[in-house]
Enzyme design. Sequence first.
Site, PDB file in Angstrom:
ATOM      1  N   VAL A 194       0.806  -1.334   0.066  1.00  0.00           N
ATOM      2  CA  VAL A 194      -0.115   0.203   0.006  1.00  0.00           C
ATOM      3  C   VAL A 194       1.022   1.414  -0.058  1.00  0.00           C
ATOM      4  O   VAL A 194       0.594   2.187  -0.744  1.00  0.00           O
ATOM      5  CB  VAL A 194      -0.970  -0.014   1.351  1.00  0.00           C
ATOM      6  CG1 VAL A 194      -1.711   1.117   1.363  1.00  0.00           C
ATOM      7  CG2 VAL A 194      -2.001  -1.156   1.190  1.00  0.00           C
ATOM      8  N   ASP A 195       1.924   1.167   0.891  1.00  0.00           N
ATOM      9  CA  ASP A 195       2.837   2.425   0.867  1.00  0.00           C
ATOM     10  C   ASP A 195       3.477   2.552  -0.514  1.00  0.00           C
ATOM     11  O   ASP A 195       3.670   3.814  -0.992  1.00  0.00           O
ATOM     12  CB  ASP A 195       3.717   2.208   1.891  1.00  0.00           C
ATOM     13  CG  ASP A 195       3.538   2.727   3.413  1.00  0.00           C
ATOM     14  OD1 ASP A 195       2.746   3.613   3.379  1.00  0.00           O
ATOM     15  OD2 ASP A 195       3.999   2.153   4.123  1.00  0.00           O
ATOM     16  N   GLN A 196       4.158   1.672  -1.074  1.00  0.00           N
ATOM     17  CA  GLN A 196       4.613   1.651  -2.439  1.00  0.00           C
ATOM     18  C   GLN A 196       3.774   2.223  -3.267  1.00  0.00           C
ATOM     19  O   GLN A 196       4.192   2.925  -4.366  1.00  0.00           O
ATOM     20  CB  GLN A 196       5.510   0.314  -2.501  1.00  0.00           C
ATOM     21  CG  GLN A 196       6.379  -0.002  -1.662  1.00  0.00           C
ATOM     22  CD  GLN A 196       7.219  -1.179  -2.034  1.00  0.00           C
ATOM     23  OE1 GLN A 196       6.872  -2.254  -1.405  1.00  0.00           O
ATOM     24  NE2 GLN A 196       8.357  -1.142  -2.921  1.00  0.00           N
TER      25      GLN A 196
END
Length: 417
Positions: free
Chosen positions: A189-191
């Site tokens: 999700v962050d990436q």
Amino acid sequence: MPRAGSAEVLLMTNPPTPPAASEGALAGLKVLDLSRVLAGPYCAQMLADHGADVIKVEPPAGDETRGWGPPFVAPDTSAYYQNLNRAKRNIVVDLSVPEGRDILDTLLGDTDVLVENFNAGTLAKWGYADEELRRRFPALIHCRVTGFGTDGPLGGQPGYDAVLQAYGGLMSVNGEPDGPPLRVGVPVVDQVTGILAFSGILLALHERHRSGLGQLVDCTLLDTAVSLLHPHSASWLASGIVPRRTGSAHPSIAPYDSFTAADGPLFIAVGNDRQFGALTEVLAVPGLADDPRFRTNQDRVRHQRELRAALEEAIAERPRADLAAQLTARGVPASPVHDVAEALTSPQVRHRGLVIDTGDYRGLASPVSLSRTPARVRPEVRGAGADTRDVLDAAGYDGEAVAKAVEDGAVRAADPS
């Protein structure tokens, strides 16, 4: 390209002269990276890899990922931090004090893109509410990364990757059918939020060529998590049936799963009936293709358990690399399930130049490949405050002013060499 501090907003009728190939596609772009942890820094690193001048502005306490180890590549630099912050100049500014915000004002005067992930309300408290930024810096592209957004029932609530995997439904479909929900083993999700932020900035830059105006690029981990739910979201929206965990198997394609070969796991992905016929021929079980339970994908999905049992027996005695090679030669996607070391040393990864190893720096290359203006990875990772003096000097601060800012605690600067 108009600068953020322009007093006059210009309508650009002709695009600027493109940069030379050696400069990178974003040469001439100035970026202030006020973000920490993963999504924002990853976005800013992609901008830097493609030629932007990125200045990472760290708080006095530093980006917390500097301590996210082991392993460490330097006493105050984890491998985690190193692989998200290359090719950035580094300054340390305390934005909680007026003197620090005065410095930020100066730097924003000729900045194209601001990337930040402060808690909701922090910038407004410091005098940088959205409307104030637009009024003072009309051409500034402001990229904001938050967990849940800044308003609504959960607006302003902080969120890390795994929390959003849980809230956004990703964990519920990840794991074995009879096991607990699991987070995806990478901070996906962050990436992906970092990649979407990168894309949003490029969209805003393109639009600025027409209008001369910047805008807010509003990215949230929640939006990303929900966008990643396909095909489960499509299934629920169409049927109302809540998707369940299927392990490595696909909920609507079969066979599309991991199997145990003689020397380890092998993934086979059959997307159509022709590929299924080729699979049965390679495995020397041609009768399966004519079995009424397995003739079409719909049939195979309905009878996945029986199909898996029949395939497992044929796969169990075959070496996975040999079997994968035979299948791919027949147009059936297949691969050994590599561990990280096997993946990063595999022939195709090496051929693509995805791993950078300069001796002093080891990391991954930019995933965006351009033919004429390719990414130019500059592997150096600067220490906290290493460029404070140079950046402030270029912004018009004389030596006395820099010394006073250091003495007041508004900035931290590495000792001049």
